[in-house]
Design a protein around this motif. Structure first.
Motif, PDB file in Angstrom:
ATOM      1  N   VAL A  58      -2.045 -10.212   1.247  1.00  0.00           N
ATOM      2  CA  VAL A  58      -2.329  -9.310   2.152  1.00  0.00           C
ATOM      3  C   VAL A  58      -1.392  -8.148   1.747  1.00  0.00           C
ATOM      4  O   VAL A  58      -0.466  -7.516   2.515  1.00  0.00           O
ATOM      5  CB  VAL A  58      -1.939  -9.734   3.698  1.00  0.00           C
ATOM      6  N   VAL A  59      -1.634  -7.442   0.557  1.00  0.00           N
ATOM      7  CA  VAL A  59      -0.759  -6.391   0.316  1.00  0.00           C
ATOM      8  C   VAL A  59      -0.784  -5.415   0.870  1.00  0.00           C
ATOM      9  O   VAL A  59       0.139  -4.383   0.865  1.00  0.00           O
ATOM     10  CB  VAL A  59      -1.075  -5.975  -1.233  1.00  0.00           C
ATOM     11  N   GLN A  69       5.483 -13.636  -0.852  1.00  0.00           N
ATOM     12  CA  GLN A  69       4.998 -12.231  -0.392  1.00  0.00           C
ATOM     13  C   GLN A  69       5.895 -11.964   0.961  1.00  0.00           C
ATOM     14  O   GLN A  69       6.511 -10.988   1.010  1.00  0.00           O
ATOM     15  CB  GLN A  69       3.839 -12.248   0.091  1.00  0.00           C
ATOM     16  N   ALA A  70       5.935 -12.941   1.865  1.00  0.00           N
ATOM     17  CA  ALA A  70       6.593 -12.585   3.189  1.00  0.00           C
ATOM     18  C   ALA A  70       7.940 -12.961   3.410  1.00  0.00           C
ATOM     19  O   ALA A  70       8.559 -12.959   4.333  1.00  0.00           O
ATOM     20  CB  ALA A  70       5.804 -13.252   4.169  1.00  0.00           C
ATOM     21  N   MET A  71       8.624 -13.455   2.029  1.00  0.00           N
ATOM     22  CA  MET A  71       9.950 -14.270   2.439  1.00  0.00           C
ATOM     23  C   MET A  71      10.955 -13.320   2.893  1.00  0.00           C
ATOM     24  O   MET A  71      12.145 -13.666   3.522  1.00  0.00           O
ATOM     25  CB  MET A  71      10.442 -14.950   1.183  1.00  0.00           C
ATOM     26  N   PHE A  72      10.800 -11.962   2.645  1.00  0.00           N
ATOM     27  CA  PHE A  72      12.134 -11.069   2.926  1.00  0.00           C
ATOM     28  C   PHE A  72      11.940 -10.274   4.084  1.00  0.00           C
ATOM     29  O   PHE A  72      12.495  -9.376   4.446  1.00  0.00           O
ATOM     30  CB  PHE A  72      12.348 -10.339   1.520  1.00  0.00           C
ATOM     31  N   ASN A 100      10.651  -5.012   0.209  1.00  0.00           N
ATOM     32  CA  ASN A 100       9.614  -5.870   0.968  1.00  0.00           C
ATOM     33  C   ASN A 100       8.391  -5.240   0.258  1.00  0.00           C
ATOM     34  O   ASN A 100       7.350  -5.847  -0.009  1.00  0.00           O
ATOM     35  CB  ASN A 100       9.598  -5.753   2.291  1.00  0.00           C
ATOM     36  N   VAL A 101       8.433  -3.978  -0.091  1.00  0.00           N
ATOM     37  CA  VAL A 101       7.088  -3.383  -0.706  1.00  0.00           C
ATOM     38  C   VAL A 101       6.988  -3.931  -2.125  1.00  0.00           C
ATOM     39  O   VAL A 101       5.667  -4.261  -2.321  1.00  0.00           O
ATOM     40  CB  VAL A 101       7.321  -1.550  -0.764  1.00  0.00           C
ATOM     41  N   LEU A 102       8.040  -3.870  -2.874  1.00  0.00           N
ATOM     42  CA  LEU A 102       7.715  -4.637  -4.029  1.00  0.00           C
ATOM     43  C   LEU A 102       7.347  -6.167  -4.198  1.00  0.00           C
ATOM     44  O   LEU A 102       6.576  -6.549  -4.743  1.00  0.00           O
ATOM     45  CB  LEU A 102       9.096  -4.680  -4.872  1.00  0.00           C
ATOM     46  N   THR A 103       7.898  -7.013  -3.066  1.00  0.00           N
ATOM     47  CA  THR A 103       7.709  -8.263  -2.910  1.00  0.00           C
ATOM     48  C   THR A 103       6.186  -8.346  -2.802  1.00  0.00           C
ATOM     49  O   THR A 103       5.369  -9.155  -3.093  1.00  0.00           O
ATOM     50  CB  THR A 103       8.375  -9.104  -2.135  1.00  0.00           C
ATOM     51  N   LEU A 140       4.265  -7.443  -5.749  1.00  0.00           N
ATOM     52  CA  LEU A 140       4.171  -8.413  -6.875  1.00  0.00           C
ATOM     53  C   LEU A 140       3.907  -9.589  -6.776  1.00  0.00           C
ATOM     54  O   LEU A 140       3.386 -10.280  -8.074  1.00  0.00           O
ATOM     55  CB  LEU A 140       5.596  -7.917  -7.646  1.00  0.00           C
ATOM     56  N   PHE A 141       4.319 -10.358  -5.699  1.00  0.00           N
ATOM     57  CA  PHE A 141       4.242 -11.751  -5.661  1.00  0.00           C
ATOM     58  C   PHE A 141       2.907 -12.413  -4.655  1.00  0.00           C
ATOM     59  O   PHE A 141       2.250 -11.589  -4.094  1.00  0.00           O
ATOM     60  CB  PHE A 141       5.501 -12.306  -4.955  1.00  0.00           C
ATOM     61  N   HIS A 142       2.946 -13.714  -4.783  1.00  0.00           N
ATOM     62  CA  HIS A 142       1.913 -14.567  -4.226  1.00  0.00           C
ATOM     63  C   HIS A 142       2.358 -15.737  -3.299  1.00  0.00           C
ATOM     64  O   HIS A 142       3.707 -15.704  -3.304  1.00  0.00           O
ATOM     65  CB  HIS A 142       0.813 -14.846  -5.222  1.00  0.00           C
TER      66      HIS A 142
END
Length: 286
Positions: free
Chosen positions: A166-167, A236-239, A224-227, A230-232
């Protein structure tokens, strides 16, 4: 009989574990911060007069308790119902938005106070703030409503995550970056204009608080934008909520500090608190 799991299942399970550890750490940190500031907080709640800003303080201070409780329940209780995950996430998202909106409100009002509630600045800042809030709510719920939730295929791993990326959720953080960049610019412009003429200790505290808060907000929004890009899985939502918790702590701590600074500055009259403590009533030069 040993069961082998795919690399995707293992990566998803690890992301859920990291996600759970992070929320446990956040809850511990929040409770520790609350315990450390308990005396100051209750002094403020009992002695300060009731105002809109005091109401904002209470909401910003206590909404994260519900937010963290909801996420810990979702992370630790075994759950195979994706609809329940969606419901819990929507509830937590509501409290996340309430918390960050109240935290930002403090500094919207502080920025307006620095400008002596100049009508043009006030209208511009408030309209921009409301536009960012409404747009963020729309993007947040529109992008997560259709993304399916799933649980780990590995037994013993609790929690759930959105199986598809959900980028688009980075857009609210970009809007927040724009809002905070505008507010910090207004703060710096006002500080440069007034640095010679103002000797007030409270004014200095206010400017330092604003700049530090905006710097933290810009940093975490960028993370948060980078996370999100870049991540899955759960990474993605951890920060996201970590940012909202930190901002809530900063907003409430800084308001307590400002209130107590003002109170001690005017200790000759224990019943007098300068308008900056209530921000919304600040209508004269600081």
């Amino acid at each position: 009989m040993q069961v082998e799991y795919s690399a995707n299942n293992v990566a998803a399970a690890r992301s859920l574990q990291v996600y759970t550890y992070l929320y446990t750490s956040m809850a511990t940190f929040w409770i520790y911060d609350y315990a450390c500031s308990l005396h100051q907080e209750w002094t403020f709640l009992l002695l300060s007069r009731w105002s809109k800003v005091k109401g904002l303080y209470i909401i910003a201070r206590y909404a994260p308790f519900v937010l963290l409780a909801g996420h810990l329940y979702m992370n630790f209780i075994p759950n195979e119902n994706s609809d329940k995950c969606q419901l819990l996430n929507n509830i937590c998202s509501c409290f996340s938005l309430i918390s960050v909106s109240c935290s930002e409100c403090f500094f919207v009002l502080r920025t307006c106070a620095l400008w002596n509630n100049n009508r043009i600045v006030f209208v511009t800042v408030v309209v921009t703030f409301l536009a960012v809030v409404v747009s963020s709510i729309g993007f947040a719920f529109a992008t997560t409503a259709n993304a399916p939730w799933t649980t780990s295929a590995i037994p013993g791993i609790t929690g759930c995550y959105q199986s598809s990326a959900v980028v688009q959720l980075f857009i609210p953080f970009l809007l927040l970056i724009g809002l905070e960049f505008g507010l910090v610019s207004l703060t710096l412009i006002r500080a440069i204009q007034s640095w010679r003429s103002s000797n007030s200790h409270v004014y200095t505290v206010l400017v330092k608080h604003n700049i530090f808060y905006y710097a933290c907000g810009l940093f975490f929004s960028g993370v948060n934008v980078l996370t999100l890009l870049l991540f899955h899985y759960g990474y993605q939502a951890m920060f996201q909520d970590f940012q909202f918790i930190v901002l809530a702590i900063l907003a409430t701590r800084m308001h307590l500090h400002l209130w107590h600074t003002d109170r001690y500055t005017h200790s000759s009259n224990a019943l007098v608190f300068i308008p900056l403590s209530d921000i919304s009533s600040a209508g004269s030069p600081i």
